[in-house]
Design a protein around this motif. Sequence first.
Motif, short mmCIF file in Angstrom:
data_model
loop_
_atom_site.label_atom_id
_atom_site.label_comp_id
_atom_site.label_asym_id
_atom_site.label_seq_id
_atom_site.Cartn_x
_atom_site.Cartn_y
_atom_site.Cartn_z
N THR A 71 -18.52 -104.11 -71.88
CA THR A 71 -17.71 -103.56 -72.97
C THR A 71 -16.33 -103.16 -72.46
N ALA A 72 -15.39 -103.19 -73.36
CA ALA A 72 -14.04 -102.70 -73.08
C ALA A 72 -13.90 -101.36 -73.78
N PHE A 73 -13.22 -100.43 -73.14
CA PHE A 73 -12.99 -99.14 -73.78
C PHE A 73 -11.56 -98.72 -73.55
N THR A 74 -11.05 -97.96 -74.51
CA THR A 74 -9.66 -97.52 -74.48
C THR A 74 -9.62 -96.01 -74.27
N HIS A 75 -8.75 -95.58 -73.40
CA HIS A 75 -8.57 -94.16 -73.14
C HIS A 75 -7.09 -93.88 -72.93
N LEU A 87 5.28 -91.19 -69.05
CA LEU A 87 4.66 -92.25 -69.84
C LEU A 87 3.34 -91.75 -70.40
N TYR A 88 3.10 -92.02 -71.66
CA TYR A 88 1.84 -91.67 -72.31
C TYR A 88 1.40 -92.88 -73.12
N GLY A 89 0.13 -93.12 -73.12
CA GLY A 89 -0.32 -94.21 -73.95
C GLY A 89 -1.75 -94.61 -73.68
N PRO A 90 -2.26 -95.46 -74.56
CA PRO A 90 -3.64 -95.92 -74.39
C PRO A 90 -3.73 -97.04 -73.35
N VAL A 91 -4.83 -97.05 -72.63
CA VAL A 91 -5.11 -98.10 -71.65
C VAL A 91 -6.50 -98.63 -71.95
N THR A 92 -6.64 -99.95 -71.99
CA THR A 92 -7.94 -100.55 -72.21
C THR A 92 -8.51 -101.00 -70.88
N THR A 93 -9.71 -100.55 -70.57
CA THR A 93 -10.40 -100.93 -69.35
C THR A 93 -11.48 -101.94 -69.71
N ARG A 94 -11.46 -103.08 -69.00
CA ARG A 94 -12.44 -104.15 -69.24
C ARG A 94 -13.46 -104.11 -68.11
N THR A 95 -14.73 -104.24 -68.47
CA THR A 95 -15.81 -104.18 -67.49
C THR A 95 -16.49 -105.53 -67.37
#
Length: 101
Positions: A71-75, A87-95
């Motif tokens: 799954t990929a999740f965004t934080h 810098l601020y923002g969402p990052v998507t981590t792919r597993t």
Amino acid sequence: MKNFGFATVAATALAAGAFALAAPALAAPSAGGNAQDTISSLRDQGYKVVVNRLSNAALDQATVVSVGEGTAFTHSVSGANSDGDKLYGPVTTRTVYVNVR
């Protein structure tokens, strides 16, 4: 003002949906390479790699049995770039899951 807020939320939701549906191409295990090479290659591509060991072999001597997409999740993250700008923002981590033997 309410319309602008709604449009912003809608655009953000559509963009997030488009990114979530875009299936990333996984690096296939290379013939002749060892498990460590494949794992390093996936990490270099930005994946979070989970290794499932099917034997006690060292990774540089093990072979890859399969690679599966997780799954990929965004934080959210915050930090500073090299110029000191915040810098601020969402990052998507792919597993990915790598089975090695």
